[in-house]
Design an enzyme around this catalytic site. Structure first.
Site, short mmCIF file in Angstrom:
data_model
loop_
_atom_site.label_atom_id
_atom_site.label_comp_id
_atom_site.label_asym_id
_atom_site.label_seq_id
_atom_site.Cartn_x
_atom_site.Cartn_y
_atom_site.Cartn_z
CE LYS A 233 -11.07 -4.03 2.11
NZ LYS A 233 -9.70 -3.69 1.73
CG ASP B 125 -1.80 -1.24 1.30
OD1 ASP B 125 -1.99 -1.90 0.26
OD2 ASP B 125 -2.32 -1.56 2.38
CB THR C 278 -2.15 -4.45 -5.89
OG1 THR C 278 -3.26 -5.02 -6.60
CG2 THR C 278 -0.91 -5.24 -6.22
CB ILE D 278 -26.05 -2.26 -8.79
CG1 ILE D 278 -25.53 -1.29 -9.86
CG2 ILE D 278 -26.88 -1.54 -7.73
CD1 ILE D 278 -26.64 -0.75 -10.77
CE1 TYR E 205 -1.63 -4.65 11.20
CE2 TYR E 205 -1.15 -3.05 12.91
CZ TYR E 205 -1.30 -3.37 11.57
OH TYR E 205 -1.15 -2.41 10.61
O1 S5P Z 1 -10.63 -6.42 7.21
C1 S5P Z 1 -9.70 -6.04 6.49
C2 S5P Z 1 -9.71 -6.31 5.12
C3 S5P Z 1 -8.61 -5.92 4.36
S1 S5P Z 1 -8.53 -6.48 2.74
N1 S5P Z 1 -8.64 -5.37 7.03
C4 S5P Z 1 -7.58 -4.96 6.27
O2 S5P Z 1 -6.64 -4.40 6.83
N2 S5P Z 1 -7.56 -5.20 4.91
C5 S5P Z 1 -6.45 -4.72 4.06
O3 S5P Z 1 -5.24 -5.35 4.48
C6 S5P Z 1 -6.18 -3.22 4.11
O4 S5P Z 1 -6.87 -2.55 3.08
C7 S5P Z 1 -4.67 -3.13 3.92
O5 S5P Z 1 -4.37 -3.10 2.53
C8 S5P Z 1 -4.13 -4.44 4.48
C9 S5P Z 1 -3.57 -4.35 5.88
O6 S5P Z 1 -2.45 -3.53 5.93
P1 S5P Z 1 -1.55 -3.38 7.25
O7 S5P Z 1 -0.52 -2.38 6.85
O8 S5P Z 1 -2.43 -2.91 8.37
O9 S5P Z 1 -0.96 -4.75 7.52
#
Ligand code: S5P
Length: 269
Positions: free
Chosen positions: A95, A40, A63, A99, A216
């Protein structure tokens, strides 16, 4: 927990009929990595440098191409070249949430033409099954796979309970195209006959959150305790200084090892 969690990725690959799911499972087995790095960043230069650094250690690159301020169609070719060089699958985390007709256009067209190059993409189930119909009309003929967001990693997420259950039902009714979920756990509601992949973001070894709602958990909690298949890690791997490619590669190795160890413990338990 489902007996699916006792099978190896390779055993599951052999039985899967969707080409994108099969490719991902085979790649995980071949590379001994259930790590997906989520890249990201906002410039193509950093994007490609990070992918080249982590490529050897991942099964999947996730991505958000709409974040790139200098996106140009040539970038996709470079991403595909790295995917061949390092043997990883591509997942554009778009995401979709509209519609059927609109998502079909967003998926096939615009500047990004996502369906042309991304093996896997994802959608919010909030509009109901028509979102799958719209995306499948584009992705199925190309051998693509879709993940539904059944749960999210963020504090206060509304995707829970009846919403999550209804998401499983939507997937079940569309198993040719829906290959799994973005979720935090493998639910008992999904049986072993239905091989849905569970890809899980919100993974970090050093911190518990980001101050903006992200939460996390460790690879062990995600893969061993919760039965998920792929750990998705973003900032935990590439940090803040994208020029430190050796450090980024070392972090990817660290997450890869943690994810694979948790998987080996799970299938042995
Ligand atoms: O529930 C979610 C779903 C997604 S896809 N929580 C998320 O964090 N993500 C994605 O995972 C979010 O858009 C980001 O690209 C990645 C997590 O990034 P990080 O830097 O927090 O590990």
């Amino acid at each position: 927990m489902s007996s699916l969690t006792k099978l190896s990725y390779g055993q599951r690959a052999a039985k899967h009929s969707n080409p994108a799911a099969k490719l991902l499972l085979e790649t995980i087995e071949r590379k001994k990595s259930n790590l997906s790095v989520s890249v990201d960043v906002t410039t193509s230069k950093d994007f490609l440098a990070i992918i080249d650094a982590v490529g050897p250690y991942v099964c999947l690159i996730k991505t958000h191409v709409d974040i790139l301020e200098d996106f140009a169609p040539g970038l996709v070719e470079k991403l595909q070249a790295l995917s061949e060089k390092h043997d990883f699958v591509i997942f554009e985390d778009r995401k979709f949430a509209d519609i059927g007709n609109t998502v079909a256009l967003q998926y096939s067209s615009g500047v990004h033409r996502i369906a042309n190059w991304s093996h896997i993409t994802n959608a919010h189930p909030v509009p109901g099954p028509s979102i799958i119909k719209g995306l499948a009309s584009v992705g199925l003929p190309l051998g693509r796979g879709l993940l539904l967001l059944a749960e999210m990693s963020t504090e206060g997420s509304l995707a829970k309970g009846a919403y999550t259950e209804a998401t499983y039902a939507m997937a079940r009714a569309n198993r040719d195209f829906v290959i799994g979920f973005i979720a935090q756990q493998r639910s008992n509601a999904v049986t072993a006959d239905e091989d849905f992949l569970i890809l899980t973001p919100g993974v970090g070894l050093d911190v518990k959150g980001d101050g903006m709602g992200q939460q996390y958990r460790t690879p062990k909690e995600v893969v061993l305790d919760s039965g998920c298949d792929v750990i998705i890690v973003g900032r935990g791997v590439y940090g803040k200084d994208y020029s430190l490619v050796d450090q980024i590669a070392a972090q990817a190795q660290r997450y890869r090892e943690a994810g694979w160890k948790a998987y080996l413990e799970r299938i042995a338990a």
